[in-house]
Enzyme design. Structure first.
Site, PDB file in Angstrom:
ATOM      1  N   SER A 295       0.839  -1.208   0.000  1.00 26.89           N
ATOM      2  CA  SER A 295       0.000   0.000   0.000  1.00 26.89           C
ATOM      3  C   SER A 295       0.870   1.252   0.000  1.00 26.89           C
ATOM      4  O   SER A 295       0.544   2.248  -0.654  1.00 26.89           O
ATOM      5  CB  SER A 295      -0.899   0.023   1.236  1.00 26.89           C
ATOM      6  OG  SER A 295      -1.843  -1.023   1.161  1.00 26.89           O
TER       7      SER A 295
ATOM      8  N   ARG B 151      -7.322   0.653 -12.623  1.00 24.28           N
ATOM      9  CA  ARG B 151      -8.254   0.095 -11.614  1.00 24.28           C
ATOM     10  C   ARG B 151      -9.640  -0.154 -12.188  1.00 24.28           C
ATOM     11  O   ARG B 151     -10.378  -0.995 -11.684  1.00 24.28           O
ATOM     12  CB  ARG B 151      -8.320   1.032 -10.403  1.00 24.28           C
ATOM     13  CG  ARG B 151      -7.091   0.892  -9.519  1.00 24.28           C
ATOM     14  CD  ARG B 151      -7.031   1.893  -8.394  1.00 24.28           C
ATOM     15  NE  ARG B 151      -5.812   1.682  -7.617  1.00 24.28           N
ATOM     16  CZ  ARG B 151      -5.087   2.649  -7.067  1.00 24.28           C
ATOM     17  NH1 ARG B 151      -5.456   3.906  -7.201  1.00 24.28           N
ATOM     18  NH2 ARG B 151      -3.999   2.366  -6.384  1.00 24.28           N
TER      19      ARG B 151
ATOM     20  N   ARG C 198     -33.387 -26.674  -9.306  1.00 28.56           N
ATOM     21  CA  ARG C 198     -33.252 -27.410  -8.038  1.00 28.56           C
ATOM     22  C   ARG C 198     -34.594 -27.416  -7.293  1.00 28.56           C
ATOM     23  O   ARG C 198     -35.141 -26.358  -6.978  1.00 28.56           O
ATOM     24  CB  ARG C 198     -32.179 -26.718  -7.188  1.00 28.56           C
ATOM     25  CG  ARG C 198     -32.140 -27.135  -5.730  1.00 28.56           C
ATOM     26  CD  ARG C 198     -31.523 -28.482  -5.551  1.00 28.56           C
ATOM     27  NE  ARG C 198     -31.324 -28.789  -4.141  1.00 28.56           N
ATOM     28  CZ  ARG C 198     -31.023 -29.996  -3.697  1.00 28.56           C
ATOM     29  NH1 ARG C 198     -30.892 -31.008  -4.545  1.00 28.56           N
ATOM     30  NH2 ARG C 198     -30.835 -30.213  -2.420  1.00 28.56           N
TER      31      ARG C 198
ATOM     32  N   GLN D 227     -39.541 -17.176  -1.928  1.00 30.58           N
ATOM     33  CA  GLN D 227     -39.250 -15.741  -1.850  1.00 30.58           C
ATOM     34  C   GLN D 227     -37.866 -15.470  -1.249  1.00 30.58           C
ATOM     35  O   GLN D 227     -37.175 -14.527  -1.659  1.00 30.58           O
ATOM     36  CB  GLN D 227     -40.332 -15.041  -1.022  1.00 30.58           C
ATOM     37  CG  GLN D 227     -40.342 -13.548  -1.248  1.00 30.58           C
ATOM     38  CD  GLN D 227     -41.429 -12.854  -0.442  1.00 30.58           C
ATOM     39  OE1 GLN D 227     -41.502 -13.018   0.780  1.00 30.58           O
ATOM     40  NE2 GLN D 227     -42.268 -12.105  -1.106  1.00 30.58           N
TER      41      GLN D 227
ATOM     42  N   GLY E  77     -25.297 -26.759   0.127  1.00 28.72           N
ATOM     43  CA  GLY E  77     -24.123 -27.630   0.260  1.00 28.72           C
ATOM     44  C   GLY E  77     -23.395 -27.811  -1.066  1.00 28.72           C
ATOM     45  O   GLY E  77     -22.153 -27.929  -1.109  1.00 28.72           O
TER      46      GLY E  77
ATOM     47  N   GLU F  24      -4.186  -4.080  -7.020  1.00 26.87           N
ATOM     48  CA  GLU F  24      -4.281  -2.715  -7.578  1.00 26.87           C
ATOM     49  C   GLU F  24      -4.798  -1.725  -6.531  1.00 26.87           C
ATOM     50  O   GLU F  24      -5.561  -0.812  -6.819  1.00 26.87           O
ATOM     51  CB  GLU F  24      -5.090  -2.700  -8.865  1.00 26.87           C
ATOM     52  CG  GLU F  24      -4.369  -3.484  -9.945  1.00 26.87           C
ATOM     53  CD  GLU F  24      -4.583  -2.974 -11.347  1.00 26.87           C
ATOM     54  OE1 GLU F  24      -4.957  -1.813 -11.508  1.00 26.87           O
ATOM     55  OE2 GLU F  24      -4.338  -3.759 -12.283  1.00 26.87           O
TER      56      GLU F  24
END
Ligand code: CAA
Length: 390
Positions: free
Chosen positions: A131, A243, A268, A279, A341, A364
């Protein structure tokens, strides 16, 4: 101003998405498992002219605008984050030459980078200077028509496979990192230059992250970018612009996870119906989609600001990287949750996407550094701080 993608940008997305779905996505799990750089996909991207998108046509590039470049990174990252780093890092390594290179340096290096014949890397970070860029220790001593570079670099994406690395080094240690640093184009076959180690990583595993060693590596003065002492500003100007590509990568990862989770939830079944009918799942999918969309639009706005040379471009590119990186992490974590899972096992791609997303909050500039850049711009606008950023 029309607030929509142009027909060309929509077509670009369609073409890159098709390429990524057909030829990159099927390789993603294997690249992650073997942690091997996908040389075949690098060739594929080179053949499709996708490695020189930031390079002007005069140097053999395809000169896409910023949003077009973001779309390319995003669509490849949607399929595989490792592979998206090939154009992203090519741009990162080309930017210092584009921003500070002489005509002669541009002629010598850009065509080879644009065609993909050569790969580039950006050698800024060191073990004790991540940094805090100004703390770097690598030295460059003038010796006749050359410089002798000594020191080491760490966390250099593609450092071990790049044909050239932009190395930042102190030419005047007494002036400190901010004023005494210079940038050099170091070619791979330079005696004294080596990449002794590649890191084992949690994500983007096919993309080699290298430690670099410079042992009196002799670099011609003709390879210095700009004047002595301009290195810090070249590094900052590069990161201000690059960036946005990481933001685009993060958006792509988030979109890939959202799309996979949606398709999974639709098929599924639990409690006698597809879980997409529940929901609780719908709300998660809606959050994932809307947050990804928000990150995408901020990223495109930042890309357009870079093209326009906007005075506050760093404010927007750091904001995009901050928002998109955090979005990618949250959305991929939610994608694992939607799969339950199954999300936790390597047979399904969302755990890889979650591991890949983490790096977008780190490289970055960490998310904390983005906040620092944003806050400095805010204070500057408010007239309460000395000028710190472009
Ligand atoms: N543009 C132009 N000039 C700038 C600038 C910018 N963005 N930011 C700072 N400067 C100038 C300042 O105006 C100041 O100039 P004067 O002395 O003439 O006033 C000088 O540079 C020093 O500025 P600061 O005092 O602000 O510098 P600082 O030491 O506080 O550092 C920082 C600023 C933003 C924290 C910077 O160190 C930084 O960006 N750190 C993060 C580094 C980073 O992102 N590393 C990523 C490595 S690359 C990577 O990860 C890629 C990969 O492998 C894929």
């Amino acid at each position: 101003m029309t607030y929509r993608l142009s027909d060309e940008q929509i077509e670009l997305r369609r073409i890159v998405r098709e390429l990524a779905e057909e030829q990159i996505a099927p390789r993603a799990a294997e690249i992650d498992a073997t942690a091997e750089f996908p040389w075949d996909l690098k060739e594929l991207l080179a053949r499709q002219d996708l490695l020189g998108t930031a390079v002007p046509a005069a140097y053999g590039g395809t000169e896409l605008d910023g949003v077009g470049q973001a779309i390319v990174a995003e669509e490849i990252a949607r399929a595989d984050a490792t592979t998206s780093l090939i154009p992203i890092v090519q741009k990162l390594g080309s930017l210092p030459i584009l921003l500070a290179g002489s005509d002669e340096q541009k002629d010598r290096f850009l065509p080879r980078l644009a065609s993909g014949e050569w790969l580039a890397a950006f050698g800024l970070s060191e073990a004790s200077a991540g940094s805090d860029v100004s703390a770097l220790r690598t030295r460059a001593r003038r010796d006749g028509d050359d410089y002798l570079l000594s020191g080491s670099k760490r966390f250099i994406t593609h450092g071990s496979i790049a044909n050239l690395v932009i190395i930042f080094a102190l030419t005047d240690p007494s002036a400190g990192g901010r004023k005494g640093m210079s940038a050099f184009i170091v070619e791979r076959d330079t005696p004294g230059f080596s990449a002794p180690r590649v890191e084992h990583k949690m994500g983007i595993r096919g993309s080699p992250t290298a430690e670099l060693l410079l042992e009196d590596a002799r670099v011609p003065a003709a390879n210095r970018l700009g004047e002595e002492g301009e290195g810090f500003k070249i590094a900052m100007a590069t990161l201000d612009r690059s960036r946005v590509a990481i933001a685009a990568q993060a958006v792509g990862i988030a979109q890939g996870a959202t799309d996979y989770a949606l398709a999974y939830a639709a098929q599924r079944e639990q409690f006698g119906e597809p879980v997409a009918e529940l929901q609780g799942i719908q709300f998660m999918l809606a959050d994932m989609a809307s947050q990804t969309e928000a990150a995408r639009h901020l990223t495109y706005a930042a890309a357009a600001a870079v093209d326009a040379g906007a005075p506050d471009l760093a404010y927007l590119t750091s904001s995009a990287k901050l928002v998109a990186g955090d979005t990618a992490m949250r959305v991929t974590t939610d994608a694992v949750q939607v799969l339950g899972g199954y999300g936790f096992i390597t047979e399904y791609p969302v755990e890889r996407m979650m591991r890949d997303a983490k790096i977008t909050q780190l490289y970055e500039g960490t998310q904390q550094i983005q906040r620092l850049v944003i806050a400095r711009q805010l204070l500057r606008r408010a007239g309460v701080a000395r000028s710190k950023t472009s």
